[in-house]
Scaffold this active site. Structure first.
Site, PDB file in Angstrom:
ATOM      1  N   ASP A   1     -37.559 -10.495 -55.651  1.00  0.00           N
ATOM      2  CA  ASP A   1     -36.896  -9.653 -56.645  1.00  0.00           C
ATOM      3  C   ASP A   1     -35.938 -10.503 -57.479  1.00  0.00           C
ATOM      4  O   ASP A   1     -35.503 -11.566 -57.042  1.00  0.00           O
ATOM      5  CB  ASP A   1     -36.072  -8.555 -55.956  1.00  0.00           C
ATOM      6  CG  ASP A   1     -36.942  -7.605 -55.153  1.00  0.00           C
ATOM      7  OD1 ASP A   1     -38.137  -7.490 -55.456  1.00  0.00           O
ATOM      8  OD2 ASP A   1     -36.399  -6.997 -54.202  1.00  0.00           O
TER       9      ASP A   1
HETATM   10  N1  URA Z   1     -38.144  -7.729 -49.778  1.00  0.00           N
HETATM   11  C1  URA Z   1     -37.382  -7.261 -50.779  1.00  0.00           C
HETATM   12  O1  URA Z   1     -36.890  -6.155 -50.715  1.00  0.00           O
HETATM   13  N2  URA Z   1     -37.161  -8.051 -51.846  1.00  0.00           N
HETATM   14  C2  URA Z   1     -37.651  -9.293 -51.955  1.00  0.00           C
HETATM   15  O2  URA Z   1     -37.405  -9.984 -52.955  1.00  0.00           O
HETATM   16  C3  URA Z   1     -38.448  -9.773 -50.913  1.00  0.00           C
HETATM   17  C4  URA Z   1     -38.685  -8.968 -49.827  1.00  0.00           C
END
Ligand code: URA
Length: 238
Positions: free
Chosen positions: A105
């Protein structure tokens, strides 16, 4: 393998074929130490030493980079609005066909692999391979002991999606180490949300047996050997 000089340069750098030809005409390319004037000479990709701007181009079919992704950039090859992980690559590491193998993310930090090897990325991301990823999550409050069992049992997300069994162990205060082998959208954040916690910060620190290089500051990236990159396919548990 024999290859035209301009094609070779273009395949090993971010330059287009035209730009590679211009570099040769501008006398920025040497072959075995000699200035090359001709764009269409054939070189031996394994035996001949080609340099661009005085820097050797070593023949590689694919590249594998480890990035310590900073917060605030998106895991995409291009984006009209946001800065991407490719935008922050130093120019000498730019190469055609590079993409992030998997996503983090925008606000997640830590290990991201960039490659131009589609088969490698496919193997790494295939649910059948069960590649484990380890994250350090910082929660909004100290979790209770039950989270380990809940992760082990398989967390049920708020929308009813059942996650595969994972592992969670309290590190200190509000920090938890998590290992999961799936890659659902926002998975770690949604797993904790289902258990009543908010993830304030998330960092990926390991994929398979490949650890995030502690010498990489956020935003830094380095090339890996193929052997190192293949560590993602060997297993190591929490
Ligand atoms: N899980 C999440 O919530 N975000 C990420 O970036 C990776 C795994």
């Amino acid at each position: 393998m024999k290859e035209r000089l301009d094609k070779f340069i273009s395949s090993q750098t971010a330059l287009s074929r035209k730009e590679a030809q211009k570099a040769i005409r501008d006398k920025r390319v040497t072959v075995n130490g000699e200035l090359s004037r001709s764009v269409d000479i054939k070189i031996d990709t394994e035996a001949d030493a080609v340099a661009l701007n005085g820097k050797a181009l070593t023949y590689q079919t694919h590249v594998y980079y480890m990035m310590n992704k900073p917060s605030g950039v998106v895991s995409a090859t291009e984006d009209r609005v946001e800065r991407t992980v490719l935008d922050i690559l130093p120019p000498e590491l730019r190469r055609k066909g590079l993409f992030p193998a998997g996503r983090l993310d925008k606000d997640t930090t830590g290990m991201l692999i960039l490659t131009d090897d589609g088969d490698y990325a496919h193997r790494m991301l295939s649910p059948k391979k069960h590649v484990k990823k380890r994250y350090i999550a910082t929660l909004d409050r100290s979790p209770d002991d039950s989270i380990s069992v809940r992760f082990e049992e398989g967390v049920v997300l708020r929308d009813g999606t059942v996650c595969k069994s994972g592992q969670a162990s309290l590190l200190d205060g509000t920090r938890v180490a998590v290992e999961i082998s799936e890659g659902k959208y926002h998975q770690v954040k949604r797993m904790f949300a289902a258990l009543g916690y908010h993830v304030e910060a998330l960092e990926r620190v390991r994929i398979g047996s490949l650890e995030l290089d502690g010498d990489l500051a956020p935003g830094e990236v380095r090339e890996m050997t193929k052997d190192e990159a293949d560590l993602v396919f060997s297993d190591k548990s929490v």
